[in-house]
Design a protein around this motif. Sequence first.
Motif, mmCIF file in Angstrom:
data_model
loop_
_atom_site.group_PDB
_atom_site.id
_atom_site.type_symbol
_atom_site.label_atom_id
_atom_site.label_comp_id
_atom_site.label_asym_id
_atom_site.label_seq_id
_atom_site.Cartn_x
_atom_site.Cartn_y
_atom_site.Cartn_z
ATOM 1 N N ALA A 1 -9.997 1.194 -8.980
ATOM 2 C CA ALA A 1 -10.057 -0.242 -8.696
ATOM 3 C C ALA A 1 -9.134 -0.633 -7.552
ATOM 4 O O ALA A 1 -9.352 -1.659 -6.899
ATOM 5 C CB ALA A 1 -9.690 -1.037 -9.943
ATOM 6 N N ILE A 2 -8.105 0.187 -7.308
ATOM 7 C CA ILE A 2 -7.137 -0.149 -6.254
ATOM 8 C C ILE A 2 -7.011 0.940 -5.193
ATOM 9 O O ILE A 2 -6.337 0.734 -4.188
ATOM 10 C CB ILE A 2 -5.742 -0.445 -6.853
ATOM 11 N N ARG A 3 -7.649 2.105 -5.428
ATOM 12 C CA ARG A 3 -7.533 3.212 -4.482
ATOM 13 C C ARG A 3 -8.892 3.859 -4.289
ATOM 14 O O ARG A 3 -9.588 4.129 -5.271
ATOM 15 C CB ARG A 3 -6.547 4.255 -5.031
ATOM 16 N N PRO A 4 -9.312 4.095 -3.033
ATOM 17 C CA PRO A 4 -10.617 4.728 -2.829
ATOM 18 C C PRO A 4 -10.696 6.101 -3.502
ATOM 19 O O PRO A 4 -9.887 6.980 -3.232
ATOM 20 C CB PRO A 4 -10.708 4.858 -1.301
ATOM 21 N N MET A 5 -11.658 6.248 -4.399
ATOM 22 C CA MET A 5 -11.899 7.514 -5.089
ATOM 23 C C MET A 5 -13.413 7.740 -5.078
ATOM 24 O O MET A 5 -14.122 7.422 -6.044
ATOM 25 C CB MET A 5 -11.339 7.465 -6.516
ATOM 26 N N PRO A 6 -13.951 8.266 -3.963
ATOM 27 C CA PRO A 6 -15.402 8.351 -3.781
ATOM 28 C C PRO A 6 -16.136 9.077 -4.895
ATOM 29 O O PRO A 6 -17.291 8.766 -5.202
ATOM 30 C CB PRO A 6 -15.546 9.102 -2.449
ATOM 31 N N GLU A 7 -15.447 10.036 -5.531
ATOM 32 C CA GLU A 7 -16.105 10.821 -6.572
ATOM 33 C C GLU A 7 -16.451 9.986 -7.813
ATOM 34 O O GLU A 7 -17.277 10.401 -8.638
ATOM 35 C CB GLU A 7 -15.231 12.010 -6.974
ATOM 36 N N LEU A 8 -15.828 8.823 -7.953
ATOM 37 C CA LEU A 8 -16.096 7.977 -9.118
ATOM 38 C C LEU A 8 -17.246 7.002 -8.897
ATOM 39 O O LEU A 8 -17.589 6.218 -9.787
ATOM 40 C CB LEU A 8 -14.840 7.236 -9.546
ATOM 41 N N GLY A 9 -17.817 7.032 -7.707
ATOM 42 C CA GLY A 9 -19.060 6.321 -7.445
ATOM 43 C C GLY A 9 -19.076 4.881 -7.898
ATOM 44 O O GLY A 9 -18.212 4.080 -7.532
ATOM 45 N N HIS A 10 -20.071 4.536 -8.732
ATOM 46 C CA HIS A 10 -20.284 3.148 -9.131
ATOM 47 C C HIS A 10 -19.174 2.599 -10.020
ATOM 48 O O HIS A 10 -19.037 1.383 -10.159
ATOM 49 C CB HIS A 10 -21.628 3.000 -9.853
ATOM 50 N N LEU A 11 -18.347 3.468 -10.615
ATOM 51 C CA LEU A 11 -17.264 2.968 -11.458
ATOM 52 C C LEU A 11 -16.181 2.270 -10.634
ATOM 53 O O LEU A 11 -15.481 1.387 -11.144
ATOM 54 C CB LEU A 11 -16.648 4.113 -12.263
ATOM 55 N N ALA A 12 -16.036 2.664 -9.362
ATOM 56 C CA ALA A 12 -14.983 2.072 -8.528
ATOM 57 C C ALA A 12 -15.218 0.584 -8.271
ATOM 58 O O ALA A 12 -14.325 -0.239 -8.535
ATOM 59 C CB ALA A 12 -14.856 2.853 -7.226
ATOM 60 N N PRO A 13 -16.382 0.175 -7.747
ATOM 61 C CA PRO A 13 -16.575 -1.266 -7.539
ATOM 62 C C PRO A 13 -16.602 -2.071 -8.838
ATOM 63 O O PRO A 13 -16.183 -3.232 -8.861
ATOM 64 C CB PRO A 13 -17.918 -1.361 -6.794
ATOM 65 N N ILE A 14 -17.064 -1.458 -9.929
ATOM 66 C CA ILE A 14 -17.050 -2.159 -11.205
ATOM 67 C C ILE A 14 -15.609 -2.406 -11.640
ATOM 68 O O ILE A 14 -15.239 -3.496 -12.082
ATOM 69 C CB ILE A 14 -17.812 -1.357 -12.274
ATOM 70 N N GLY A 15 -14.762 -1.372 -11.520
ATOM 71 C CA GLY A 15 -13.352 -1.524 -11.870
ATOM 72 C C GLY A 15 -12.662 -2.565 -11.006
ATOM 73 O O GLY A 15 -11.844 -3.348 -11.485
ATOM 74 N N ALA A 16 -12.998 -2.560 -9.711
ATOM 75 C CA ALA A 16 -12.401 -3.537 -8.801
ATOM 76 C C ALA A 16 -12.809 -4.956 -9.189
ATOM 77 O O ALA A 16 -12.000 -5.896 -9.114
ATOM 78 C CB ALA A 16 -12.812 -3.228 -7.370
ATOM 79 N N ALA A 17 -14.050 -5.128 -9.613
ATOM 80 C CA ALA A 17 -14.514 -6.455 -10.031
ATOM 81 C C ALA A 17 -13.772 -6.921 -11.279
ATOM 82 O O ALA A 17 -13.369 -8.088 -11.374
ATOM 83 C CB ALA A 17 -16.019 -6.419 -10.285
ATOM 84 N N LEU A 18 -13.579 -6.020 -12.234
ATOM 85 C CA LEU A 18 -12.862 -6.388 -13.454
ATOM 86 C C LEU A 18 -11.410 -6.746 -13.139
ATOM 87 O O LEU A 18 -10.863 -7.719 -13.675
ATOM 88 C CB LEU A 18 -12.920 -5.235 -14.451
ATOM 89 N N ARG A 19 -10.798 -5.960 -12.262
ATOM 90 C CA ARG A 19 -9.414 -6.252 -11.864
ATOM 91 C C ARG A 19 -9.330 -7.619 -11.185
ATOM 92 O O ARG A 19 -8.440 -8.423 -11.485
ATOM 93 C CB ARG A 19 -8.913 -5.161 -10.926
ATOM 94 N N ASN A 20 -10.239 -7.896 -10.274
ATOM 95 C CA ASN A 20 -10.217 -9.168 -9.565
ATOM 96 C C ASN A 20 -10.425 -10.329 -10.527
ATOM 97 O O ASN A 20 -9.759 -11.377 -10.420
ATOM 98 C CB ASN A 20 -11.280 -9.183 -8.471
ATOM 99 N N TYR A 21 -11.327 -10.154 -11.478
ATOM 100 C CA TYR A 21 -11.552 -11.191 -12.490
ATOM 101 C C TYR A 21 -10.258 -11.482 -13.250
ATOM 102 O O TYR A 21 -9.892 -12.645 -13.460
ATOM 103 C CB TYR A 21 -12.650 -10.734 -13.454
ATOM 104 N N THR A 22 -9.546 -10.423 -13.644
ATOM 105 C CA THR A 22 -8.322 -10.593 -14.422
ATOM 106 C C THR A 22 -7.249 -11.320 -13.624
ATOM 107 O O THR A 22 -6.617 -12.264 -14.112
ATOM 108 C CB THR A 22 -7.785 -9.232 -14.878
#
Length: 263
Positions: A161-182
């Motif tokens: 959510a805070i660091r580019p980790m390309p191997e995590l694919g779709h989980l990264a933008p989802i995590g970033a969205a949850l973090r931003n919401y919080t």
Amino acid sequence: MTIDQAAEPAAAAGSREPRGTAVVLGVGPGLGLSIARRFGRGGHPVAVVSRSSARHEDYLSRLRADGTTAIAEAADVRDRDQVADVLARIEQQLGPVEALYYGPAGMDPADFPVPIEATTGAALNATFTLVTSAADAVGAVLPGMLERGRGVILLPTGLSAIRPMPELGHLAPIGAALRNYTLTLNAAVADRGVFAGSIVIGGGVRGGDIYAAMASNAEQLAAVGLDADQLAARSLDPDAMADQIWDLTVARDRAELVFSVLD
């Protein structure tokens, strides 16, 4: 100031009212259970919720051994109607929800990440229920928290959510969205007695299901260049994390904690 000295969240300091219910949605044997036990030791009655009741007896016996008033409920926390129903049942039994931790960690095989360059809109859309269901859970308890002028909401996510980790694919933008919401939610409610905290986790959590699955599979560990001892050394202690998270809800001096054992 130690955690024991700071025995209750800032908004409730000096209050003689009993502490409200702490609810752990998506409880597991790792961080979720540690959060439940820490809030129980802080004086909150506790409700734990997971899709299956198979491990509830163990969770409840550990909570009650701490002296915590505790109940367990079975519900799929990604289902809006089930979440609304289970939170209503909990409030009927234990009283108003004062602390909410939303941490479902189990993933279906369809949710397993593929590299970001192979991520599809369909994969993002399917997994975005993690964000929408978190918002539904928050929406069920936030009005009461605001009315009472006290409350804690904790939403964990991953390091991607805070660091580019390309191997995590779709989980990264989802995590970033949850973090931003919080973080955005905290900005909106912090001056009204409610705290929303983002918990960013980088690494395996000892005792959790994902950690246990990896630790028991020597072949899988070898594939990522680790053995069991190395895995343990690169993992996080859920009890220590829960202590720090509790401390955050007391101090409320920032809206995010980052735990990482990853380089």
